[in-house]
Design an enzyme around this catalytic site. Structure first.
Site, mmCIF file in Angstrom:
data_model
loop_
_atom_site.group_PDB
_atom_site.id
_atom_site.type_symbol
_atom_site.label_atom_id
_atom_site.label_comp_id
_atom_site.label_asym_id
_atom_site.label_seq_id
_atom_site.Cartn_x
_atom_site.Cartn_y
_atom_site.Cartn_z
ATOM 1 C CG HIS A 295 -3.664 9.665 -5.582
ATOM 2 N ND1 HIS A 295 -4.069 10.331 -4.255
ATOM 3 C CD2 HIS A 295 -4.663 8.666 -5.816
ATOM 4 C CE1 HIS A 295 -5.139 9.945 -3.787
ATOM 5 N NE2 HIS A 295 -5.692 8.827 -4.697
ATOM 6 N N GLY B 262 -4.775 3.056 -0.449
ATOM 7 C CA GLY B 262 -5.847 3.455 0.256
ATOM 8 C C GLY B 262 -5.696 5.180 0.229
ATOM 9 N NE ARG B 263 -7.075 9.698 0.289
ATOM 10 C CZ ARG B 263 -7.960 10.797 0.227
ATOM 11 N NH1 ARG B 263 -9.314 10.566 0.539
ATOM 12 N NH2 ARG B 263 -7.514 11.990 0.319
ATOM 13 C CB ALA C 117 -3.100 2.398 -7.886
ATOM 14 C CD GLU D 139 -1.538 11.876 -2.623
ATOM 15 O OE1 GLU D 139 -2.293 12.453 -3.618
ATOM 16 O OE2 GLU D 139 -1.428 10.774 -2.409
ATOM 17 C CB ILE E 62 -10.776 -1.182 -3.764
ATOM 18 C CG1 ILE E 62 -11.193 -0.110 -4.493
ATOM 19 C CG2 ILE E 62 -9.120 -1.261 -3.825
ATOM 20 C CD1 ILE E 62 -10.913 1.166 -3.943
ATOM 21 C CG ASP F 247 -1.249 5.123 -6.399
ATOM 22 O OD1 ASP F 247 -0.622 5.453 -7.429
ATOM 23 O OD2 ASP F 247 -2.572 5.324 -6.378
#
Length: 323
Positions: free
Chosen positions: A280, A231-232, A282, A261, A152, A256
């Site tokens: 979340h 990413g996270r 993207a 979450e 990525i 994102d």
């Protein structure tokens, strides 16, 4: 010959993974959306496909002497799958590397263009019917650091460099990589932050990256820099990020992913004028679920033929180590 059994772990409100009907006659495909269904399926499953990557059920119901030989994640991140019985076993783990690269890279490019062209201010001015001329920045010759130089991160770097951005990357080890001007070892990140106009997080969640962006890292960042996290969520300490935004240290953020979450509706990040929030999503382009299904089907054919699987994840590092 007995057909192998594939269990697909889905969220309760999630539709079936497309394309697996093509395995009719080659495998028995089962679906599990509840704890009871997963508990019943695991003792008879050869392959486990996990689409609900936030699940905690695996650790709760994983049986002794589980026959599962291969676990596939339909996500890039596999941290939720790294429970002890999987990590400390011969079970092969694969992920969805490659599916989301372009979508996420385009999201990052769009976010940086949005900040460079001050689009958030344009939208705010539109609401009040206010005409206000301003000058905006060029992306050309700006500097970006991509934290996580995997597949990525490489796609992000490729798109940004096409616009004249100088892109450095960080990874577990330094290396030469044509997608970047240079890839540094992760330990070099604090020295790279002061010169970066944009910092893009594409790294997986590992013990080394969890909480990486803390108050000290934000103090090292160039005043007015932009942070993009695709990413996270737990890589960024939310309260430290909020403080950096509210103090004016950061010029803005495109987020994102989050520590929690969904992001709570009353969280102050929603009201920051220099923040863009997405759910979340993207990398979720039109047709992404079908692409995930086809990726698994193709890998299953390799598994049946005894060929090495694509995208094997290093259990030690939590990602495909040859990325």
């Amino acid at each position: 010959m007995t057909q192998p059994t594939i269990t697909v772990l889905l969220a309760e409100d999630e539709p079936s993974l497309p394309g697996l009907d093509s395995l009719s006659g080659q495998a028995e495909v089962r679906e599990a959306r509840t704890r009871a269904e997963l508990e019943a399926a695991l003792p008879v499953s050869d392959v486990l496909v996990v689409t609900d990557f936030r699940t905690e059920m695996l650790a709760e119901v994983w049986p002794n002497n589980c026959p599962v030989r291969w676990v596939h994640a339909t996500s890039a991140g596999v941290d939720a799958l790294m429970i002890d019985p999987i990590r400390n076993s011969d079970i092969v783990v694969t992920n969805a590397r490659g599916i989301f690269d372009r979508g996420i890279a385009e999201y990052v490019l769009g976010a940086l263009l949005m900040f460079a062209k001050d689009s958030l201010t344009n939208l705010a001015l539109m609401k009040t019917h206010r005409w206000q001329h301003r000058e905006t920045r060029l992306l050309r010759d700006s500097r970006a650091v991509v934290v996580g130089a995997g597949s990525i991160g490489r796609e992000v770097a490729t798109l940004l460099r096409a616009l004249g951005v100088h892109v450095l990357g960080t990874a577990r080890n330094a290396r030469e990589d044509a997608a970047f001007e240079k890839v540094f070892a992760q330990q070099a990140l604090p020295d790279l932050l002061p010169e970066a106009d944009a910092v893009i997080i594409t790294a997986p969640l590992t013990p080394d990256t969890e909480g990486l962006f803390d108050p000290d890292q934000f103090l090292r960042m160039k005043p007015g820099a932009i942070l993009v996290n695709v990413g996270r969520g737990p890589i960024v300490q939310t309260e430290a990020l909020l403080a950096a935004l509210q103090s004016g240290r950061l010029g803005g953020a495109a987020l994102d992913v989050f520590e929690e979450e969904p992001l709570p509706a009353d969280h102050p990040l929603w009201d920051q004028p220099n923040v863009m929030i997405s759910a979340h999503m993207a990398g979720d382009f039109i047709g992404w679920r079908a692409a995930l299904g086809q990726q698994f089907v193709d890998n299953f054919q390799r598994w049946q033929q005894g060929e090495p699987l694509n995208n094997p994840v290093s259990k030690e590092h939590g990602y495909v180590s040859n990325a």
